[in-house]
Motif scaffolding. Structure first.
Motif, PDB file in Angstrom:
ATOM      1  N   TYR A 104     -34.508   4.433  29.040  1.00 11.27           N
ATOM      2  CA  TYR A 104     -33.790   5.044  27.781  1.00 11.27           C
ATOM      3  C   TYR A 104     -34.346   6.200  27.559  1.00 11.27           C
ATOM      4  CZ  TYR A 104     -32.554   0.396  26.451  1.00 11.27           C
ATOM      5  OH  TYR A 104     -32.172  -1.049  26.464  1.00 11.27           O
ATOM      6  N   ASN A 144     -33.149   8.511  24.605  1.00 13.40           N
ATOM      7  CA  ASN A 144     -33.304   8.379  23.187  1.00 13.40           C
ATOM      8  C   ASN A 144     -32.203   7.456  22.877  1.00 13.40           C
ATOM      9  OD1 ASN A 144     -30.939   9.982  23.139  1.00 13.40           O
ATOM     10  ND2 ASN A 144     -31.540  10.703  21.115  1.00 13.40           N
ATOM     11  N   LEU A 145     -32.376   6.937  21.615  1.00 15.38           N
ATOM     12  CA  LEU A 145     -31.317   6.408  20.685  1.00 15.38           C
ATOM     13  C   LEU A 145     -31.449   7.006  19.298  1.00 15.38           C
ATOM     14  CD1 LEU A 145     -31.566   2.454  21.870  1.00 15.38           C
ATOM     15  CD2 LEU A 145     -29.725   4.132  22.740  1.00 15.38           C
ATOM     16  N   SER A 146     -30.245   7.055  18.845  1.00  8.25           N
ATOM     17  CA  SER A 146     -30.453   7.833  17.492  1.00  8.25           C
ATOM     18  C   SER A 146     -31.193   7.335  16.586  1.00  8.25           C
ATOM     19  CB  SER A 146     -28.986   7.887  16.932  1.00  8.25           C
ATOM     20  OG  SER A 146     -28.270   6.812  16.800  1.00  8.25           O
ATOM     21  N   TRP A 186     -34.076   5.669  17.069  1.00  7.63           N
ATOM     22  CA  TRP A 186     -35.277   5.809  17.205  1.00  7.63           C
ATOM     23  C   TRP A 186     -35.971   7.142  16.896  1.00  7.63           C
ATOM     24  CZ3 TRP A 186     -35.720   3.468  23.245  1.00  7.63           C
ATOM     25  CH2 TRP A 186     -35.289   2.275  23.095  1.00  7.63           C
ATOM     26  N   GLU A 194     -31.633  12.914  17.184  1.00  3.12           N
ATOM     27  CA  GLU A 194     -30.773  13.504  18.304  1.00  3.12           C
ATOM     28  C   GLU A 194     -31.527  14.322  19.054  1.00  3.12           C
ATOM     29  OE1 GLU A 194     -27.641  12.721  19.065  1.00  3.12           O
ATOM     30  OE2 GLU A 194     -27.588  11.319  17.220  1.00  3.12           O
ATOM     31  N   TRP A 248     -29.961   5.264  32.670  1.00  7.13           N
ATOM     32  CA  TRP A 248     -30.683   5.835  31.261  1.00  7.13           C
ATOM     33  C   TRP A 248     -29.369   5.547  30.121  1.00  7.13           C
ATOM     34  CZ3 TRP A 248     -32.224   8.746  35.682  1.00  7.13           C
ATOM     35  CH2 TRP A 248     -33.455   8.720  35.846  1.00  7.13           C
ATOM     36  N   GLU A 249     -29.893   4.941  29.122  1.00 12.52           N
ATOM     37  CA  GLU A 249     -29.130   5.074  28.086  1.00 12.52           C
ATOM     38  C   GLU A 249     -29.485   5.875  27.179  1.00 12.52           C
ATOM     39  OE1 GLU A 249     -28.017   1.971  24.249  1.00 12.52           O
ATOM     40  OE2 GLU A 249     -28.924   1.003  26.233  1.00 12.52           O
ATOM     41  N   THR A 250     -28.579   6.622  26.439  1.00 12.41           N
ATOM     42  CA  THR A 250     -29.066   7.814  25.600  1.00 12.41           C
ATOM     43  C   THR A 250     -27.834   8.034  24.524  1.00 12.41           C
ATOM     44  OG1 THR A 250     -29.505  10.199  25.604  1.00 12.41           O
ATOM     45  CG2 THR A 250     -28.102   9.820  27.108  1.00 12.41           C
ATOM     46  N   SER A 251     -28.286   8.775  23.621  1.00 11.88           N
ATOM     47  CA  SER A 251     -27.318   9.053  22.407  1.00 11.88           C
ATOM     48  C   SER A 251     -26.457  10.276  23.227  1.00 11.88           C
ATOM     49  CB  SER A 251     -27.873   9.483  20.993  1.00 11.88           C
ATOM     50  OG  SER A 251     -28.371  10.913  21.559  1.00 11.88           O
ATOM     51  N   SER A 283     -30.477  14.595  26.625  1.00 15.21           N
ATOM     52  CA  SER A 283     -29.908  13.818  27.778  1.00 15.21           C
ATOM     53  C   SER A 283     -29.821  14.817  28.802  1.00 15.21           C
ATOM     54  CB  SER A 283     -28.510  13.106  27.480  1.00 15.21           C
ATOM     55  OG  SER A 283     -27.713  13.822  26.658  1.00 15.21           O
TER      56      SER A 283
END
Length: 286
Positions: A184, A186-188, A190, A193, A219-222, A228
């Protein structure tokens, strides 16, 4: 769900006994002591996969994006269990096999091996994908062979309480060559942005993937550009052309922001610096 729901409901021994209950819900998994349960599970996956595949391949112009993704993934079949899987953990009073259960990882790969073997017998060209995370993040016991057509995607840094990130990586890279990672940026929820990771760890992840000859990284991201795009570009250049990650970040900032490039580069470093963020500065830039 669907037409198979009544079959599961009418055969409680098909459901793993979780906290003395075999009542089916969306987190239930098959009881690996029941061959019939694993057969039903794998048959449902095969039916849904083949229906999905045939639909896409017969309507490529209509489902062009799905076909591109389908083809990119080499026609892998996803056989991951539901999130929060309720693996067997207790004996109960129902007249089933009532054997004791092994670890969650052992159950996971017992089920996965059976599924890959059954579907693979009918479709020998297929491969299969599942995750190593949550309660089934660890490697299975030594006496459980991992089917050679199983591609394991490890989530090493979060959603597991087995061991350290690198400790879990080391176990998996020693156990199978068919290993990739899911991480990851980022995730919103967490970090808004902004980046939600340490650049030091990011660099280590990329280097380990190269050193261990990993199948790859996801990778997971916003959608946030600064959470990103610069980092993903830097990882790609490092993996494909061995360009240092900081060199790509510098070039990106200079190309995009001209005279402000140095300031933006410093900001990218600040956002992902484990020492600064650990010291309480993490909310200042927001």
């Amino acid at each position: 769900t669907g037409s198979s729901l009544s079959t599961w409901q009418n055969n409680p021994c098909f459901i793993a006994s979780y906290n003395n209950s075999r009542v089916i819900n969306s987190q239930s998994v098959p009881d690996v002591h029941s061959t019939a349960a694993m057969q039903l599970w794998s048959s449902i996956i095969e039916q849904k996969y083949m229906a999905y595949r045939n639909n896409i391949l017969s309507n490529i112009n209509l489902y062009v994006n799905q076909y591109r993704n389908f083809n990119y993934n080499s026609f892998n079949v996803g056989i991951e269990v539901p999130d929060g899987a309720r693996w067997g953990n207790t004996k109960d009073n129902i007249v089933c096999s009532n054997n004791s259960y092994s670890t969650e990882s052992d159950q996971n790969f017992t089920l996965a091996n059976y599924t890959a073997q059954k579907i693979g017998n009918q479709n020998p060209g297929l491969r299969f994908q599942l995750y190593a995370y949550s309660t089934h993040a660890d490697i299975p016991s030594a006496d459980i062979t991992i089917n050679e057509k199983l591609d394991v995607q490890l989530i090493p840094a979060v959603y597991q309480n087995i061991t350290s990130t690198n400790g879990l990586r080391n176990r998996w890279y020693k156990r199978t060559k068919n290993i990739s990672e899911y991480n990851y940026l980022n995730l919103s929820g967490w970090s808004g942005e902004t980046p939600g990771f340490y650049l030091r760890d990011f660099k280590n992840t990329v280097q380990i993937a190269k050193d261990k000859n990993s199948q790859g990284l996801v990778w997971e991201t916003s959608p946030a550009k600064f959470a990103s795009l610069p980092y993903l570009l830097a990882a790609k250049n490092n993996l494909t052309d061995n360009v240092a990650i900081d060199n790509t970040l510098t070039e990106f900032c200079n190309n995009m922001f001209a005279g402000a490039g140095k300031t933006i580069y410093d900001l990218l470093q600040l956002w992902t610096d484990n020492n600064s963020l650990a010291g309480g500065i993490s909310n200042r830039y927001k």
